[in-house]
Enzyme design. Structure first.
Site, mmCIF file in Angstrom:
data_model
loop_
_atom_site.group_PDB
_atom_site.id
_atom_site.type_symbol
_atom_site.label_atom_id
_atom_site.label_comp_id
_atom_site.label_asym_id
_atom_site.label_seq_id
_atom_site.Cartn_x
_atom_site.Cartn_y
_atom_site.Cartn_z
ATOM 1 N N THR A 208 0.735 -1.176 -0.087
ATOM 2 C CA THR A 208 0.044 0.003 0.150
ATOM 3 C C THR A 208 1.043 1.198 0.036
ATOM 4 O O THR A 208 2.086 1.246 -0.259
ATOM 5 C CB THR A 208 -0.918 0.045 1.231
ATOM 6 O OG1 THR A 208 -2.093 1.098 0.983
ATOM 7 C CG2 THR A 208 -0.221 0.128 2.596
ATOM 8 N N ASN A 209 0.128 2.349 0.410
ATOM 9 C CA ASN A 209 0.877 3.661 0.280
ATOM 10 C C ASN A 209 0.692 4.421 1.659
ATOM 11 O O ASN A 209 -0.320 4.075 2.332
ATOM 12 C CB ASN A 209 0.932 4.338 -0.949
ATOM 13 C CG ASN A 209 -0.476 4.769 -1.128
ATOM 14 O OD1 ASN A 209 -1.118 5.558 -0.487
ATOM 15 N ND2 ASN A 209 -0.898 4.220 -2.354
ATOM 16 N N ARG A 210 1.123 5.658 1.676
ATOM 17 C CA ARG A 210 0.825 6.197 2.991
ATOM 18 C C ARG A 210 -0.128 7.340 2.945
ATOM 19 O O ARG A 210 -0.248 8.228 3.761
ATOM 20 C CB ARG A 210 2.414 7.050 3.382
ATOM 21 C CG ARG A 210 3.326 6.119 4.009
ATOM 22 C CD ARG A 210 4.250 6.620 4.891
ATOM 23 N NE ARG A 210 5.308 7.178 4.074
ATOM 24 C CZ ARG A 210 6.384 8.044 4.208
ATOM 25 N NH1 ARG A 210 5.972 8.694 5.358
ATOM 26 N NH2 ARG A 210 7.283 8.273 3.556
ATOM 27 N N SER A 211 -0.917 7.301 1.869
ATOM 28 C CA SER A 211 -1.981 8.379 1.823
ATOM 29 C C SER A 211 -3.162 8.080 2.998
ATOM 30 O O SER A 211 -3.391 7.081 3.417
ATOM 31 C CB SER A 211 -2.873 7.847 0.495
ATOM 32 O OG SER A 211 -4.291 8.633 0.556
ATOM 33 N N ALA A 274 -4.894 7.606 -3.744
ATOM 34 C CA ALA A 274 -3.444 7.451 -4.288
ATOM 35 C C ALA A 274 -3.562 5.827 -4.651
ATOM 36 O O ALA A 274 -3.566 5.110 -3.731
ATOM 37 C CB ALA A 274 -2.430 7.367 -2.904
#
Ligand code: C5P
Length: 400
Positions: A208-211, A274
């Protein structure tokens, strides 16, 4: 919303009448002038003295009271910008619906042209009574804004529907709905994606990402304020916003599927999520075991581009907006993205600036559109940025 406004609070006889004290305080804190009218039965639950001190004005309880003024309920009715009936019993709802004005409260209400908000509070059986339902429908059609009661612990000692909403919630919902009535995008349906997508590797691991989803939620709130119905397709659950229907998804494919369904009936689409550009080529059914001294090799394949897909199917009345995270040449890269994705607007932000972006409460963006020259929006809170973005979208929608 209520700063410098004149707000009349009508209190009727429910055990939740004590909450009207907080309502008055909160309105005063927002900068409103307040006056209170009470029904006779409300006085059984809360002393008029309390509300008089809090509202900083005498409380009206008697239609034939001997104040110096001529016809006091008419004067108060004309004075008010807004009338809140909180809490509202089945009895006062019935009177309002049927044009009965036999006390100070109902006579003042009937004489007033103010915007009117009503928050019912009663036993669940009374709330489900056919006459009460009918009366609520009548006053809704008459233009009253109804703040529905919530499910919770009732005075009768059990949990059910009928509990008066907390005063903070009543004010928040009333503000957003009153604003929406005047909104520039009144009645439009907007679909917004939010949060970072999650791509599963095995039952316990994912990419995943940090959004944080903050920008998407801020846009949802700003869109409701502007009068939109919002569908928020999101990977994160942050808050409930009146007028926003949340659809929870995890992966990019799920977000795309839900976006395609919602977009069929939408006027505006904003891709604020994101989105993971890649996902593992295969999902492993059971937890991947480590093997001594062997590196694990992951093969990633490209995800569909939601914004581009939506851009390719939009009709001439639908507006599509995307975001672009850039570190340089913001405007020219943004303009390229506008064309590549067939979007009407791109919101470009400088991700090299560590003070703004992902989890920050602030942002600073450049609004790039097909129609207007680029507009730089300096660093400010995400909700303020969201309102500026929604305002720019409304300029396009209303000149389309
Ligand atoms: O191409 P790029 O990732 O820079 O574009 C960013 C914009 O495209 C954002 O609005 C993002 O929500 C959207 N996007 C998307 N699907 C992808 C990748 C990005 O909707 N797979």
């Amino acid at each position: 919303m209520f700063k410098n406004k004149k707000v009349l609070i009508v209190v009727s006889g429910s055990v939740s009448a004590y909450k009207s004290a907080s309502l008055v305080r909160l309105l005063i804190k927002q900068g409103a002038s307040t006056r209170v009218v009470m029904t006779k039965s409300a006085e059984e639950f809360i002393p008029s003295k309390t509300l008089s001190i809090l509202s900083r004005y005498e409380v009206l309880t008697d239609l034939f009271s001997s104040y110096d003024r001529e016809v006091v309920h008419i004067e108060w009715a004309n004075w008010a910008d807004y009338i809140f009936v909180v809490p509202a019993t089945a009895n006062i709802i019935g009177k309002i619906a049927n044009g009965i004005a036999d006390d100070a409260a109902t006579a003042t209400i009937m004489a007033s042209k103010a915007d009117k908000i009503i928050a019912p509070a009663m036993n669940d059986a009374m709330l489900n009574n056919a006459a009460v339902k009918r009366n609520l429908d009548i006053i809704k059609n008459d233009g009253w804004l109804i703040i529905d009661p919530e499910y919770g612990f009732l005075a009768e000692g059990y949990e059910a529907n009928g509990r008066l909403q907390e005063p903070e919630k009543i004010i928040a919902e009333a503000s957003i709905r009153l604003q929406a009535k005047l909104g520039k995008l009144k009645g439009k349906h907007i679909v917004i994606t939010a949060g970072g997508t999650v791509e599963a590797l095995d039952p316990v691991r994912y990419l995943t990402n940090r959004s944080s989803g903050k920008m998407g939620y801020a846009l949802a709130r700003a869109a409701v304020e502007a009068g939109c119905h919002v569908t928020l397709i999101t990977t994160v659950d942050k808050e409930d916003i009146y007028g926003v229907t949340k659809i929870f998804v995890k992966s990019t494919q799920e977000m795309l599927d839900q976006s395609m369904i919602a977009f069929k009936h939408a006027d505006i689409f904003i891709a604020a999520a994101a989105v993971s550009d890649f996902r593992p080529m295969t999902y492993v059914e059971h937890k991947i075991k480590k093997q001594d001294n062997y590196p694990l090799q992951l093969t990633l394949i490209q995800n569909p581009d939601i914004l581009k897909t939506i851009g390719s199917i939009k009709n001439k009345n639908q507006i599509v907006v995307g975001f672009a995270a850039e570190t340089q040449n913001i405007v020219s890269y943004g303009q390229n993205k506008l064309n590549q994705k067939n979007a009407d607007m791109i919101i470009a932000n400088d991700v090299s600036n560590s003070e703004i972006g992902f989890s920050s409460d602030d942002n600073s963006v450049t609004i790039i559109s097909q129609k207007y020259s680029p507009k730089v929006v300096t660093k400010q809170s995400k909700i303020k940025i969201a309102r500026i973005i929604i305002d720019s979208i409304s300029e396009i929608v209303n000149t389309n």
